[in-house]
Design a protein around this motif. Structure first.
Motif, PDB file in Angstrom:
ATOM      1  N   GLN A  54       0.730  -1.184   0.112  1.00  0.00           N
ATOM      2  CA  GLN A  54       0.298   0.069   0.822  1.00  0.00           C
ATOM      3  C   GLN A  54       0.142   1.330  -0.059  1.00  0.00           C
ATOM      4  O   GLN A  54       0.827   2.294  -0.641  1.00  0.00           O
ATOM      5  N   ARG A  55       1.882   1.063   0.769  1.00  0.00           N
ATOM      6  CA  ARG A  55       2.831   2.037   0.647  1.00  0.00           C
ATOM      7  C   ARG A  55       3.341   2.349  -0.607  1.00  0.00           C
ATOM      8  O   ARG A  55       3.435   4.139  -0.625  1.00  0.00           O
ATOM      9  N   LEU A  56       3.820   1.545  -0.942  1.00  0.00           N
ATOM     10  CA  LEU A  56       4.758   1.335  -2.300  1.00  0.00           C
ATOM     11  C   LEU A  56       3.329   2.160  -3.683  1.00  0.00           C
ATOM     12  O   LEU A  56       4.053   3.152  -4.222  1.00  0.00           O
ATOM     13  N   TYR A  57       2.718   1.591  -3.104  1.00  0.00           N
ATOM     14  CA  TYR A  57       1.583   2.037  -4.120  1.00  0.00           C
ATOM     15  C   TYR A  57       1.515   3.815  -4.364  1.00  0.00           C
ATOM     16  O   TYR A  57       1.237   4.030  -4.451  1.00  0.00           O
ATOM     17  N   LYS A  58       1.181   3.849  -2.793  1.00  0.00           N
ATOM     18  CA  LYS A  58       0.525   5.761  -2.426  1.00  0.00           C
ATOM     19  C   LYS A  58       1.843   6.655  -3.513  1.00  0.00           C
ATOM     20  O   LYS A  58       1.952   7.294  -3.562  1.00  0.00           O
ATOM     21  N   ILE A  59       3.401   6.185  -3.011  1.00  0.00           N
ATOM     22  CA  ILE A  59       4.404   7.176  -3.617  1.00  0.00           C
ATOM     23  C   ILE A  59       4.631   6.547  -4.618  1.00  0.00           C
ATOM     24  O   ILE A  59       4.626   8.005  -5.166  1.00  0.00           O
ATOM     25  N   ILE A  60       4.184   5.500  -5.106  1.00  0.00           N
ATOM     26  CA  ILE A  60       4.027   5.908  -7.472  1.00  0.00           C
ATOM     27  C   ILE A  60       2.462   6.780  -7.733  1.00  0.00           C
ATOM     28  O   ILE A  60       2.770   7.487  -8.911  1.00  0.00           O
ATOM     29  N   LYS A  61       1.389   6.347  -6.691  1.00  0.00           N
ATOM     30  CA  LYS A  61       0.934   7.452  -7.295  1.00  0.00           C
ATOM     31  C   LYS A  61       1.301   8.765  -7.218  1.00  0.00           C
ATOM     32  O   LYS A  61       0.274   9.990  -7.852  1.00  0.00           O
ATOM     33  N   LEU A  74       4.776 -10.529  -6.723  1.00  0.00           N
ATOM     34  CA  LEU A  74       4.679 -10.045  -7.641  1.00  0.00           C
ATOM     35  C   LEU A  74       3.152  -9.596  -7.918  1.00  0.00           C
ATOM     36  O   LEU A  74       2.424  -8.301  -8.140  1.00  0.00           O
ATOM     37  N   TYR A  75       2.568 -10.906  -7.471  1.00  0.00           N
ATOM     38  CA  TYR A  75       0.916 -10.377  -8.513  1.00  0.00           C
ATOM     39  C   TYR A  75       0.166 -10.165  -7.340  1.00  0.00           C
ATOM     40  O   TYR A  75      -1.417  -9.780  -7.309  1.00  0.00           O
ATOM     41  N   GLN A  76       0.441 -10.083  -6.085  1.00  0.00           N
ATOM     42  CA  GLN A  76      -0.399  -9.367  -4.962  1.00  0.00           C
ATOM     43  C   GLN A  76      -0.049  -8.175  -5.012  1.00  0.00           C
ATOM     44  O   GLN A  76      -1.312  -7.522  -5.093  1.00  0.00           O
ATOM     45  N   PHE A  77       0.521  -7.749  -5.285  1.00  0.00           N
ATOM     46  CA  PHE A  77       1.001  -5.578  -6.344  1.00  0.00           C
ATOM     47  C   PHE A  77      -0.086  -5.762  -6.584  1.00  0.00           C
ATOM     48  O   PHE A  77      -1.346  -4.910  -7.020  1.00  0.00           O
ATOM     49  N   LEU A  78       0.231  -6.250  -7.868  1.00  0.00           N
ATOM     50  CA  LEU A  78      -0.689  -6.253  -8.877  1.00  0.00           C
ATOM     51  C   LEU A  78      -2.146  -6.147  -9.275  1.00  0.00           C
ATOM     52  O   LEU A  78      -2.778  -5.939  -9.860  1.00  0.00           O
ATOM     53  N   ASP A  79      -2.297  -7.129  -7.903  1.00  0.00           N
ATOM     54  CA  ASP A  79      -3.606  -7.399  -7.863  1.00  0.00           C
ATOM     55  C   ASP A  79      -3.991  -6.031  -7.029  1.00  0.00           C
ATOM     56  O   ASP A  79      -5.140  -5.581  -7.398  1.00  0.00           O
ATOM     57  N   LEU A  80      -3.696  -5.732  -6.074  1.00  0.00           N
ATOM     58  CA  LEU A  80      -3.710  -4.487  -5.320  1.00  0.00           C
ATOM     59  C   LEU A  80      -3.578  -3.187  -7.248  1.00  0.00           C
ATOM     60  O   LEU A  80      -5.117  -2.317  -6.586  1.00  0.00           O
ATOM     61  N   VAL A  81      -3.015  -2.923  -7.682  1.00  0.00           N
ATOM     62  CA  VAL A  81      -2.797  -1.939  -8.575  1.00  0.00           C
ATOM     63  C   VAL A  81      -4.451  -2.104  -9.566  1.00  0.00           C
ATOM     64  O   VAL A  81      -4.680  -1.604  -9.183  1.00  0.00           O
ATOM     65  N   GLN A  82      -4.585  -3.424  -9.785  1.00  0.00           N
ATOM     66  CA  GLN A  82      -5.397  -3.451 -10.588  1.00  0.00           C
ATOM     67  C   GLN A  82      -6.828  -3.540  -9.894  1.00  0.00           C
ATOM     68  O   GLN A  82      -8.293  -2.406 -10.226  1.00  0.00           O
TER      69      GLN A  82
END
Length: 106
Positions: free
Chosen positions: A40-47, A71-79
């Motif tokens: 979640q934190r990494l995704y927040k930085i990216i966004k 990787l697939y757990q992270f991509l599931d979050l993104v999706q």
């Protein structure tokens, strides 16, 4: 030969990036998704750090043995957020499966 081992926690970047309010054209990240607690934190930085036409490249192992993330757990979050297109642009299966994934804002 002298080897230098560096250890860095990307979480310290959250406040830095948010305080500078900068946007980037390209974000490159490698081996940063091995722990699900940081997804979640990494995704927040990216966004929060990508400009409206920016691209993100994530290089990662498909699975991290002995760790909680993949990787697939992270991509599931993104999706689930439905803000990025997701494209696998490179796969290497010689030993441990590794992929490079491209994210781009929709």
């Amino acid at each position: 030969m002298v080897l230098l081992k560096l250890k860095f926690n990307f979480l310290v970047l959250i406040d830095l990036y948010q305080s500078q309010n900068r946007r980037y054209d390209i974000i490159l990240t490698s081996e940063t998704i091995y722990s699900i607690e940081y997804h979640q934190r990494l995704y927040k930085i990216i966004k929060n750090s990508l400009n409206e036409h920016g691209i993100v490249y994530i290089a990662a192992k498909a699975n991290y043995f002995g760790c909680s993330g993949s990787l697939y757990q992270f991509l599931d979050l993104v999706q689930k957020d439905n803000k990025f297109s997701i494209e696998v642009v490179f796969t290497n299966s010689d030993s441990i499966r590794r992929e490079i994934v491209k994210l781009q804002l929709l």
